[in-house]
Design a protein around this motif. Structure first.
Motif, PDB file in Angstrom:
ATOM      1  N   TYR A  81     -66.533  39.844-177.648  1.00  0.00           N
ATOM      2  CA  TYR A  81     -65.643  40.555-176.654  1.00  0.00           C
ATOM      3  C   TYR A  81     -65.482  40.035-175.723  1.00  0.00           C
ATOM      4  O   TYR A  81     -66.184  39.256-174.691  1.00  0.00           O
TER       5      TYR A  81
ATOM      6  N   MET B  81     -63.760  39.263-171.658  1.00  0.00           N
ATOM      7  CA  MET B  81     -62.624  39.631-170.752  1.00  0.00           C
ATOM      8  C   MET B  81     -62.383  38.512-169.854  1.00  0.00           C
ATOM      9  O   MET B  81     -62.795  37.754-169.632  1.00  0.00           O
TER      10      MET B  81
ATOM     11  N   THR C 268     -69.469  39.121-174.275  1.00  0.00           N
ATOM     12  CA  THR C 268     -70.468  39.562-174.711  1.00  0.00           C
ATOM     13  C   THR C 268     -70.703  39.977-176.178  1.00  0.00           C
ATOM     14  O   THR C 268     -69.460  40.108-177.230  1.00  0.00           O
TER      15      THR C 268
ATOM     16  N   GLY D  42     -70.860  42.481-177.556  1.00  0.00           N
ATOM     17  CA  GLY D  42     -71.314  43.631-177.754  1.00  0.00           C
ATOM     18  C   GLY D  42     -72.591  44.751-176.906  1.00  0.00           C
ATOM     19  O   GLY D  42     -72.861  44.481-176.366  1.00  0.00           O
ATOM     20  N   GLY D  43     -71.636  46.187-176.523  1.00  0.00           N
ATOM     21  CA  GLY D  43     -72.544  46.393-175.486  1.00  0.00           C
ATOM     22  C   GLY D  43     -72.583  46.157-174.344  1.00  0.00           C
ATOM     23  O   GLY D  43     -71.582  45.042-173.660  1.00  0.00           O
ATOM     24  N   ASN D  44     -73.077  45.894-172.712  1.00  0.00           N
ATOM     25  CA  ASN D  44     -72.446  45.845-171.333  1.00  0.00           C
ATOM     26  C   ASN D  44     -73.398  44.904-171.054  1.00  0.00           C
ATOM     27  O   ASN D  44     -73.226  44.437-169.550  1.00  0.00           O
ATOM     28  N   LYS D  45     -74.099  44.238-172.187  1.00  0.00           N
ATOM     29  CA  LYS D  45     -74.461  43.092-171.106  1.00  0.00           C
ATOM     30  C   LYS D  45     -73.264  42.075-171.409  1.00  0.00           C
ATOM     31  O   LYS D  45     -73.654  41.077-172.098  1.00  0.00           O
ATOM     32  N   LEU D  46     -73.168  41.352-170.287  1.00  0.00           N
ATOM     33  CA  LEU D  46     -71.842  40.958-170.393  1.00  0.00           C
ATOM     34  C   LEU D  46     -72.280  39.055-170.267  1.00  0.00           C
ATOM     35  O   LEU D  46     -73.135  39.483-168.752  1.00  0.00           O
TER      36      LEU D  46
ATOM     37  N   PHE E 116     -71.244  35.636-167.911  1.00  0.00           N
ATOM     38  CA  PHE E 116     -69.768  35.644-167.034  1.00  0.00           C
ATOM     39  C   PHE E 116     -69.870  34.022-166.839  1.00  0.00           C
ATOM     40  O   PHE E 116     -71.137  33.352-166.948  1.00  0.00           O
TER      41      PHE E 116
END
Lengths: 114, 110
Positions: free
Chosen positions: B32, B34, B92, B94-98, B100
């Protein structure tokens, strides 16, 4: 306005001290994330809480700890502060724990350690 | 080597220019992708979100993902002074442990 509230906005303290940063997530969000942003490292994931429980840990030092309270607000405790801990600390929230990608960030708490 | 590499800039362009911002990554587990925008003294805000390889357009913004090359881009058409900000890619598995990128500082000048 993201709906995420962080206090204090600015904090100046001395080495060896302890500080607490506070975060109120958006209404309805159960997940809270803490990130550290420094000039050389960028945004670094520290820790994730979901509905009061720790879900994931990133590069969080042992001198740092966090918790999420029953009202869903969260606190990040930084102790034995060092000069290198000076940074922007962001809190972010999201609805759940498996939704991917959209975090809502607060405006950050700028910590300066002298 | 960092998992995500992003040129810090600063990048200065005239108003109306097409801007290209890029990130490369090394971890194939990232699925994913962003782009967040961060104005000075503010927190990051989500700008674009993509899952698969290819292009995704939203107004003046186009996000492009090439998983085979591990390369992601953000294009801004007809750039405006209000686009002046730092742009961070975030990835990521999956999930929100991004994870950056360090961000690219963009300045659009009149």
């Amino acid at each position: 306005d993201s709906g995420v509230t962080q206090t204090p906005k600015h904090l100046i303290t001395a080495t060896g001290q302890r500080v607490t940063l506070r975060c109120s997530p958006r209404s309805g969000d159960l997940s809270v994330y803490w990130y550290q942003q420094s000039l050389d490292q960028g945004l670094q994931f520290l820790i994730h809480y979901y509905n009061g429980e720790e879900r994931a840990k990133g590069n969080i030092l042992e001198r740092f700890s966090a918790q999420q309270f029953p009202d869903l607000h969260s606190e990040l405790n930084l102790s034995s502060l060092e000069l290198g801990d000076s940074a922007l600390y962001f809190c972010a929230s999201s609805v759940g724990t498996r939704d991917t990608g959209e975090l809502f960030f607060g405006e950050g708490s700028r910590l300066t350690v002298l | 080597q960092k998992e995500v590499e992003q040129d810090p800039g600063p990048l200065s362009v005239p108003e109306g220019a097409i801007v290209s911002l890029n990130c490369t990554y090394s971890n194939s587990a990232f699925q994913y992708f962003m782009w967040y925008r961060q104005y000075s003294r503010k927190g990051p805000e989500l700008l674009m979100y993509t899952y698969s390889s290819g292009n995704k357009e939203d107004g003046r913004f186009t996000a492009q993902v090439d998983k085979s090359s591990k390369y992601i881009s953000l294009f801004i058409r007809d750039s405006q002074p209000s686009d002046s900000a730092t742009y961070l890619c975030a990835l990521t598995g999956g999930g929100n442990k991004l994870t950056f990128g360090t961000g690219t500082q963009l300045k659009v000048e009149l």
